[in-house]
Design a protein around this motif. Sequence first.
Motif, short mmCIF file in Angstrom:
data_model
loop_
_atom_site.label_atom_id
_atom_site.label_comp_id
_atom_site.label_asym_id
_atom_site.label_seq_id
_atom_site.Cartn_x
_atom_site.Cartn_y
_atom_site.Cartn_z
N THR A 48 0.76 -1.27 -0.12
CA THR A 48 -0.06 0.02 -0.02
C THR A 48 0.74 1.31 -0.07
N LEU A 49 0.67 2.22 -1.00
CA LEU A 49 1.41 3.39 -0.85
C LEU A 49 0.84 4.41 -0.49
N GLU A 50 1.42 5.52 0.03
CA GLU A 50 0.97 6.85 0.35
C GLU A 50 1.31 7.87 -0.76
N CYS A 51 0.37 8.39 -1.29
CA CYS A 51 0.90 9.11 -2.52
C CYS A 51 0.09 10.72 -2.30
N GLN A 52 0.76 11.50 -3.14
CA GLN A 52 0.30 12.81 -2.91
C GLN A 52 0.75 13.81 -4.41
N ALA A 53 -0.05 14.04 -5.06
CA ALA A 53 0.01 14.92 -6.10
C ALA A 53 0.03 16.48 -6.08
N ASN A 54 1.21 17.16 -6.40
CA ASN A 54 0.95 18.65 -6.36
C ASN A 54 1.49 19.50 -7.42
N ASN A 55 1.22 20.65 -7.41
CA ASN A 55 2.21 21.57 -8.45
C ASN A 55 3.41 22.21 -7.78
N ASN A 56 4.31 22.04 -8.63
CA ASN A 56 5.57 22.86 -8.20
C ASN A 56 6.16 23.74 -9.32
N SER A 57 7.25 24.23 -9.27
CA SER A 57 7.78 25.08 -10.22
C SER A 57 8.31 24.39 -11.56
N ASN A 58 8.47 22.99 -11.53
CA ASN A 58 8.55 22.29 -12.64
C ASN A 58 7.47 21.74 -13.40
N GLY A 59 6.20 22.00 -12.85
CA GLY A 59 5.00 21.47 -13.33
C GLY A 59 4.16 20.69 -12.31
N TYR A 60 3.91 19.56 -12.57
CA TYR A 60 3.15 18.71 -11.74
C TYR A 60 3.90 17.40 -11.08
N ALA A 61 3.74 17.12 -10.01
CA ALA A 61 4.65 16.22 -9.22
C ALA A 61 3.78 15.25 -8.47
N LEU A 62 4.17 13.74 -8.60
CA LEU A 62 3.61 12.61 -7.79
C LEU A 62 4.58 12.16 -6.84
N GLY A 63 4.29 12.03 -5.59
CA GLY A 63 5.19 11.37 -4.76
C GLY A 63 4.58 10.47 -3.81
N CYS A 64 5.15 9.13 -3.99
CA CYS A 64 4.68 7.97 -3.28
C CYS A 64 5.55 7.23 -2.34
N GLU A 65 5.09 6.89 -1.30
CA GLU A 65 6.00 5.98 -0.30
C GLU A 65 5.04 4.79 0.11
N GLY A 66 5.94 3.91 0.46
CA GLY A 66 5.28 2.68 1.16
C GLY A 66 6.22 1.65 1.75
N THR A 67 5.60 0.63 2.23
CA THR A 67 6.46 -0.36 2.66
C THR A 67 5.93 -1.98 1.93
N THR A 68 6.90 -2.82 1.91
CA THR A 68 6.53 -4.05 1.44
C THR A 68 7.21 -5.08 2.52
N GLY A 71 10.96 -4.58 2.54
CA GLY A 71 11.49 -3.32 2.55
C GLY A 71 10.73 -2.25 2.31
N ASN A 72 11.27 -1.02 1.57
CA ASN A 72 10.59 -0.03 1.54
C ASN A 72 10.48 0.45 -0.14
N VAL A 73 9.44 1.30 -0.53
CA VAL A 73 9.42 1.64 -1.80
C VAL A 73 9.13 3.08 -1.96
N ALA A 74 9.89 3.76 -2.93
CA ALA A 74 9.50 5.20 -3.10
C ALA A 74 9.46 5.62 -4.48
N LEU A 75 8.57 6.66 -4.85
CA LEU A 75 8.38 7.11 -6.23
C LEU A 75 8.39 8.28 -6.40
N ASN A 76 8.69 8.93 -7.35
CA ASN A 76 8.60 10.36 -7.45
C ASN A 76 8.44 10.42 -8.92
N CYS A 77 7.48 11.23 -9.44
CA CYS A 77 6.83 11.56 -10.85
C CYS A 77 6.86 12.83 -11.18
N GLN A 78 7.26 13.46 -12.35
CA GLN A 78 7.33 14.90 -12.82
C GLN A 78 6.60 14.82 -14.25
N SER A 79 5.69 15.76 -14.12
CA SER A 79 4.81 15.72 -15.54
C SER A 79 4.47 17.19 -15.98
#
Length: 250
Positions: A48-68, A71-79
């Motif tokens: 299960t991931l905890e994700c948050q989408a927001n707007n920043n200076s480079n456009g739009y961002a998505l950040g997700c974190e969770g555990t398996t 171990g752990n998983v982290a994801l950062n997207c830019q669009s």
Amino acid sequence: MKLHLKRMPVFTFRAPSVISMLTVAALTISATFLCAAPVRAQTNSPATLECQANNNSNGYALGCEGTTPSGNVALNCQSPNPISSNGGIYVAIAANCSGTFTTGGTTVSNTLVFSIINVDANNGSITGSGGGSDTLAVNNGLSSVSATLQGSSFSLTSSPLTFVAPGGSINVTASVLGIGLVQLATHGETGSVSVTDAPLPIFVINAANIGASASALGLFNANLACGSSVTINLNQPFPIAVPLAICSGS
């Protein structure tokens, strides 16, 4: 265990004899070291991931974190486009993402670029469509494995860490202790790469047909026809022999 290749003249080396020698070494080393590097059972519990989408200076961002379980998983997207969210499913268009997965105490990096990327925070799965590439890589300073898929779509699950390329291509490169290099490739068919947690990750590549090229110490180069599954085990002192043994025996 060391392979004393210098005792044999270079001009007498031929690919089949070298492969046979490495195969014997692989079998001997496996019998000696498998107990020293046990593989933990991998579970299929969703991440299960905890994700948050927001707007920043480079456009739009998505950040997700969770555990398996591993171990752990982290994801950062830019669009450059707004990122939608509906019931824990996030959709990013023309996205460029980077992530990390820890398994067995080792970090597996993830770099993916696809026209459309979907992140399901409910189960930790990531899918892409519209064409692009995704790369999983491990580099512990002595050994490295890089697996890249390219195609019109892909799917990745966080637990167990697996990515699938339906009808695309997967290219895997492994380098171990500077001793040798193996390249595996699948083309035009569904292939998958899964990563099992252990003291160091174990990569398992599956496809209908896998082609490979191998070299060691600059003494030989060989093109090999493999079967449908190849394992690269970084827990072995000489893991480069494992895919060679599998390929040469098929």
